[in-house]
Design a protein around this motif. Structure first.
Motif, PDB file in Angstrom:
ATOM      1  N   TRP A  24       1.692   6.209  -5.036  1.00 58.29           N
ATOM      2  CA  TRP A  24       1.251   5.224  -4.040  1.00 58.29           C
ATOM      3  C   TRP A  24       1.017   3.868  -4.693  1.00 58.29           C
ATOM      4  O   TRP A  24       1.433   2.828  -4.189  1.00 58.29           O
ATOM      5  CB  TRP A  24      -0.018   5.732  -3.362  1.00 58.29           C
ATOM      6  CG  TRP A  24      -0.678   4.727  -2.456  1.00 58.29           C
ATOM      7  CD1 TRP A  24      -0.239   4.315  -1.234  1.00 58.29           C
ATOM      8  CD2 TRP A  24      -1.897   4.019  -2.715  1.00 58.29           C
ATOM      9  NE1 TRP A  24      -1.099   3.385  -0.702  1.00 58.29           N
ATOM     10  CE2 TRP A  24      -2.134   3.176  -1.592  1.00 58.29           C
ATOM     11  CE3 TRP A  24      -2.804   4.005  -3.765  1.00 58.29           C
ATOM     12  CZ2 TRP A  24      -3.240   2.349  -1.508  1.00 58.29           C
ATOM     13  CZ3 TRP A  24      -3.915   3.186  -3.686  1.00 58.29           C
ATOM     14  CH2 TRP A  24      -4.127   2.367  -2.564  1.00 58.29           C
ATOM     15  N   SER A  45       0.755   1.915   4.149  1.00 66.02           N
ATOM     16  CA  SER A  45      -0.269   2.855   3.668  1.00 66.02           C
ATOM     17  C   SER A  45      -1.099   3.422   4.803  1.00 66.02           C
ATOM     18  O   SER A  45      -1.587   4.557   4.732  1.00 66.02           O
ATOM     19  CB  SER A  45      -1.194   2.160   2.655  1.00 66.02           C
ATOM     20  OG  SER A  45      -0.473   1.707   1.529  1.00 66.02           O
ATOM     21  N   TYR A  52      -6.318   6.786   4.052  1.00 68.57           N
ATOM     22  CA  TYR A  52      -6.301   5.321   4.145  1.00 68.57           C
ATOM     23  C   TYR A  52      -7.703   4.760   4.373  1.00 68.57           C
ATOM     24  O   TYR A  52      -8.461   5.256   5.208  1.00 68.57           O
ATOM     25  CB  TYR A  52      -5.378   4.893   5.291  1.00 68.57           C
ATOM     26  CG  TYR A  52      -5.451   3.410   5.600  1.00 68.57           C
ATOM     27  CD1 TYR A  52      -4.939   2.480   4.698  1.00 68.57           C
ATOM     28  CD2 TYR A  52      -6.040   2.960   6.773  1.00 68.57           C
ATOM     29  CE1 TYR A  52      -5.009   1.124   4.968  1.00 68.57           C
ATOM     30  CE2 TYR A  52      -6.115   1.606   7.056  1.00 68.57           C
ATOM     31  CZ  TYR A  52      -5.598   0.689   6.145  1.00 68.57           C
ATOM     32  OH  TYR A  52      -5.665  -0.652   6.412  1.00 68.57           O
TER      33      TYR A  52
END
Length: 738
Positions: A24, A45, A52
């Motif tokens: 990520w 995201s 998140y």
């Protein structure tokens, strides 16, 4: 910095929920290095709702200050490719026949021709009735429902709390039907400025996260970037399998779409597929709604002066599978339909039979059965029958080359099995060069990867059959998932089509008793297994009675005796009647009388082995479900390791299938049979012992006790139970028939 790739297309193929933390971060570093704004990373995201957190991307973004070995766009491209993205190579010259994009782009709706469909607000609005209809459509009465009426303010917006999840749909429906449209009395009061929410998948009553979802039944389709009437039109023209269509009271419609996934992994794949189709057809989906525990707008409440209401229920295709098949057929590049009149007088030739009355060349056959049925041996017998051009069980086979794909046995064991089966069949290996064996134990790969490897190796071998044993070693996906197993079985079609040969494979029965099931329902896993092949042969075990075993032992002993008489005694026919030939007692007595002591003792060893083989033998019935031929009468056979032999004398014709009787009755019968078997065994062992001892003269109790390894008292008891002998002063003689 300008990339040669479309970033939005690349990111659409990468699900952030499937990435670990470092991956990520790498995506963020790449986007910053390529000159994009943090909002791009933030928006992408946010699709991973559980992990998140607002502001986290911006905080990390500021920490990306460059590196001596920066992560590059190539890494992002690789991640996208690993998730199924296939870019068009830059600089590729297109011809008139080429497609821009992919051939299978699944576009159903032309964007410029969409005509909006107006929403009809209910004239007589009953909040309780709205919600009851919603609950009855989506839930069973015993399933827990998650809902939210409480809110809190954040950055000027009303946000839902976690809400409640401790009541069933049945309880809510009962109370709503009595609330006189004051649903606040049932669910709790809500702010009309905010509205209320509900979760569309059932929960376990212990929470409202993804882990608490008990059935991955529905997904949410929502788009707030498209005019609401256009949303309504696209959802209907796409024929999405919608259970409930709800107006949110804002800029969007909430479509609760039937996903019908067997597990979370399958749910994610289907939702990704659903969203991809919607996006390709101009319905830009809010990707944050992927999770199965997601909240949706509750019908029957007010939001900012507007009603959240049910627009429709159960529209579009009836199921996920039906909808997906319809979508896949939109751009399928399949041949055009043909008018029957164009071929009526020139019908194409049917493929010739490979197994007469069962299977055509180029078609598929599944052999299914439980463990102990000798399925692998049956397939090896089939290999030999095709190679030699002989019968397989009850059916003639066309001669030709065959490939046996061995996935289970080690190489040596596999080759020994072929030799053992040839020997047991008493078949001379005249054309065994027609059999190729591909030993893949320890090297098996899923069928979608094995098929092209198999096709490449077999392309010029002219096989008329490929036999794969067993398929559980190469199953791709969950065997209980219909769509995954349909894809798996399609690999066999590829092999058939590419090689022009039959594909034959075996699978196991599901757990439990099979006697009460139809042959098509016995295979483990999805019903696709039974319905996909052109021929399904089902092996199921038969109950063998003690009387039948006794009869088989009698025949086996008579056969051994007859063989010895023919080999050792001249003119034996003068001493043995036709009736004697059918009685083991008479044949043993005749052999004892006519043979020398050594000959008789040698024969008794073979008699003992013959009895053992009969007890080891199991009985089976083959039932068939055929697509190209009439149904055949069930075929009964014995599995006499290592081969199957036909029941030529029809002694199994009336045998019951194992599992047809209830367990208690079967147990009672088994106990009775065991007791009867012990008595019969004791009788036979006494008779054999008497015959053996009689060779040396008078038979005494001590002789019999020593031969049988028993006490003289036990021998007396057995003589009494037998009824055919008597004891006088320690000497044992046969009773004379009066």
């Amino acid at each position: 910095m300008e990339s040669q790739y479309d970033l939005n297309e690349i990111l659409s193929y990468i699900d952030p929920s499937l990435l670990n933390y470092q991956e990520w971060l790498s995506v963020g570093m790449i986007l910053k290095d390529e000159g994009y704004d943090v909002s791009v990373w933030e928006r992408w995201s946010s699709m991973d709702t559980p992990r998140y957190h607002t502001g986290e991307c911006e905080k990390k973004w500021k920490s990306f200050t460059g590196s001596a070995a920066p992560v590059t766009m190539g890494t992002l491209v690789k991640i996208a490719k690993d998730h199924g993205w296939q870019p068009l190579k830059p600089g590729t010259e297109l011809s008139w026949d080429d497609f821009i994009g992919t051939k299978d782009d699944k576009v159903v709706i032309e964007k410029g021709w969409i005509e909006g469909k107006e929403l009809q607000e209910p004239k007589q609005w009953s909040p309780a009735k709205e919600l009851v209809t919603y609950l009855e459509t989506l839930f069973d009465s015993t399933e827990n429902v998650g809902y939210v009426t409480d809110t809190y303010e954040k950055e000027g917006k009303y946000m839902p709390t976690k809400g409640c999840w401790d009541r069933t749909a049945g309880e809510l429906i009962e109370q709503l039907n009595k609330c006189d449209d004051d649903i606040g009395r049932v669910l709790g009061d809500y702010k009309e400025e905010a509205g209320a929410w509900i979760r569309f998948n059932p929960l376990d009553g212990n929470g409202c996260k993804n882990d608490n979802v008990t059935d991955y039944r529905y997904a949410l389709v929502e788009s707030d970037t498209v005019d609401i009437e256009i949303q309504n039109a696209i959802i209907r023209e796409l024929e999405l399998p919608v259970a409930c269509l709800v107006y949110s009271g804002g800029k969007s419609i909430h479509a609760i779409v039937k996903i019908e996934a067997g597990n979370y992994e399958e749910y994610r794949k289907r939702v990704n597929y659903l969203y991809d189709i919607c996006n390709k057809n101009s319905l830009k989906i809010d990707a944050q709604n992927r999770n199965p525990s997601r909240l949706s707008r509750m019908p029957g409440v007010i939001r900012n002066g507007k009603k959240q209401y049910l627009i429709d229920t159960n529209i579009g295709k009836e199921s996920w599978q039906e909808w997906q098949e319809w979508i896949e057929g939109v751009n399928d590049n399949l041949p055009d339909p043909e008018g029957l009149d164009t071929v009526w007088n020139h019908l194409p030739e049917l493929s010739p039979p490979l197994i007469d009355g069962v299977l055509r060349q180029g078609h598929k056959m599944l052999l299914v059965g439980p463990s102990k049925a000798g399925k692998s041996y049956a397939l090896i017998e089939l290999c030999i029958a095709i190679a030699e051009g002989k019968k397989w069980l009850n059916w003639d086979c066309v001669q030709g080359k065959v490939l046996y794909v061995n996935l289970e046995l080690d190489r040596a064991s596999c080759f020994h099995r072929f030799k053992d089966v040839y020997d047991a069949l008493k078949r001379f290996p005249r054309y065994h060069s027609n059999i190729d064996v591909w030993n893949l134990r320890g090297n098996a790969v899923p069928m979608d990867r094995l098929a092209p490897k198999l096709i490449r190796r077999a392309q010029k071998k002219d096989y008329i059959a490929v036999i794969i044993d067993p398929i559980y070693k190469v199953i791709t996906g969950d065997e209980n998932s219909a769509d995954q197993m349909a894809n798996f079985c399609n690999q066999f079609d590829k092999v058939c089509t590419e090689l022009g040969c039959a594909v034959i494979y075996c699978h196991h029965h599901s757990k439990g008793q099979q006697g009460q099931k139809r042959s098509m329902d016995r295979a483990s896993g999805s019903g696709v297994f039974a319905r996909d092949p052109d021929a399904l042969l089902d092996l199921i075990e038969l109950e063998v009675s003690d009387d039948l075993i006794t009869q088989q032992e009698n025949n086996a002993v008579c056969s051994v005796c007859l063989d010895y008489l023919q080999r050792t005694i001249q003119d034996w026919e003068d001493e043995v009647s036709q009736d004697d030939l059918c009685s083991e007692k008479a044949m043993l007595s005749a052999c004892n009388r006519l043979m020398s002591l050594n000959q008789y003792q040698d024969m008794l060893t073979d008699v003992y082995n013959a009895r053992k083989e009969v007890k080891r033998r199991t009985a089976w019935r083959i039932d068939g479900t055929l697509r190209e031929f009439p149904k055949f009468e069930p075929v009964n056979l014995w599995f006499d390791y290592p081969i199957h032999r036909l029941d030529d004398n029809s002694v199994l014709k009336n045998a019951e299938v194992e599992g047809e009787q209830p367990p208690w009755k079967k147990g009672q019968k088994k106990a009775e049979n065991a007791k009867k078997t012990r008595r019969e065994d004791q009788k036979k062992s006494l008779e054999i012992a008497f015959d053996a001892c009689a060779i040396s003269g008078d038979v005494t109790l001590e002789n019999l006790a020593e031969y049988l390894g028993l006490t003289t008292r036990s021998v007396r008891e057995r003589i009494k139970n037998h009824g055919g002998f008597e004891v006088n002063k320690g000497i044992v003689t046969e009773k004379k028939i009066k």
